[in-house]
Motif scaffolding. Structure first.
Motif, mmCIF file in Angstrom:
data_model
loop_
_atom_site.group_PDB
_atom_site.id
_atom_site.type_symbol
_atom_site.label_atom_id
_atom_site.label_comp_id
_atom_site.label_asym_id
_atom_site.label_seq_id
_atom_site.Cartn_x
_atom_site.Cartn_y
_atom_site.Cartn_z
ATOM 1 N N MET A 114 0.713 -1.202 0.019
ATOM 2 C CA MET A 114 0.087 -0.072 -0.106
ATOM 3 C C MET A 114 0.810 1.404 -0.715
ATOM 4 O O MET A 114 0.364 2.475 -0.812
ATOM 5 C CB MET A 114 -1.261 0.112 1.050
ATOM 6 N N PRO A 115 1.918 1.327 0.617
ATOM 7 C CA PRO A 115 2.773 2.625 1.002
ATOM 8 C C PRO A 115 3.739 2.606 -0.956
ATOM 9 O O PRO A 115 3.537 3.848 -1.056
ATOM 10 C CB PRO A 115 4.555 2.616 1.480
ATOM 11 N N VAL A 116 3.517 2.236 -1.723
ATOM 12 C CA VAL A 116 4.253 2.129 -2.687
ATOM 13 C C VAL A 116 3.593 1.994 -4.364
ATOM 14 O O VAL A 116 3.754 2.514 -4.996
ATOM 15 C CB VAL A 116 5.203 1.683 -3.238
ATOM 16 N N VAL A 117 2.150 1.112 -4.284
ATOM 17 C CA VAL A 117 0.914 1.391 -5.386
ATOM 18 C C VAL A 117 -0.450 1.298 -4.524
ATOM 19 O O VAL A 117 -0.326 1.219 -3.305
ATOM 20 C CB VAL A 117 1.240 -0.183 -6.123
ATOM 21 N N GLU A 118 -1.260 1.599 -5.245
ATOM 22 C CA GLU A 118 -2.409 1.139 -5.364
ATOM 23 C C GLU A 118 -2.909 0.543 -5.810
ATOM 24 O O GLU A 118 -3.117 -0.070 -6.962
ATOM 25 C CB GLU A 118 -3.586 3.016 -6.117
ATOM 26 N N ILE A 119 -3.602 -0.228 -4.248
ATOM 27 C CA ILE A 119 -4.553 -1.647 -4.669
ATOM 28 C C ILE A 119 -5.444 -1.745 -5.766
ATOM 29 O O ILE A 119 -6.406 -0.473 -5.131
ATOM 30 C CB ILE A 119 -4.608 -2.339 -3.870
#
Length: 143
Positions: A114-119
């Protein structure tokens, strides 16, 4: 007899509460028609129970995640707890298939990503009955 007609008749009887004993090697039919199964290998029952429980017993902690972002970002945050099995990119969103190797909570995987991509979506991959049958037979043959 038409196979679709027979399948509809079996499903109707099932919905009416009838018990149907069905013997097959076609695991696709098992998934479609059966609530409870017994797997037999070399005349020995190797599994018995509700199909959903047996499929759950053989799951491999594999997840398909659709996301927006870059695979490089995903790879940077994944450590020895995770293994990327597959990755597909397209112009709108990407999909990665990841195995959680230590089998702990799937929230651990989500919190990592979650901190690096949008799920966009997160789905556990449950093995097919064919996959379950193969694994169960392999395990019973080792005994």
């Amino acid at each position: 007899i038409n196979a679709n007609l027979l399948k509809r008749e079996i499903l109707q009887l099932k919905n009416e509460g009838a018990t149907i004993i069905f013997s097959t090697h076609n695991m696709g039919s098992v998934e479609e028609l059966c609530d409870h199964i017994a797997l037999i290998n070399k005349s020995v029952k190797i599994e018995d129970g509700p199909t959903s429980e047996i499929r759950g017993k053989y799951k491999s902690n594999i997840y398909k995640i659709k996301y927006t972002g870059e695979i490089e970002q995903v790879n940077q945050v994944l450590d020895e707890r995770f293994k990327v099995l597959d990755h597909i990119e397209n112009e709108f969103e990407n999909q990665v298939t990841i195995q959680h190797l230590n089998g702990k909570s799937n929230n651990e995987l989500l919190q990592t990503l979650m901190p690096v991509v949008e799920i966009r979506s997160f789905e556990e991959v449950i093995p097919s009955m064919n996959d379950v049958f193969i694994k169960a037979v392999e395990e019973s043959n080792k005994k």
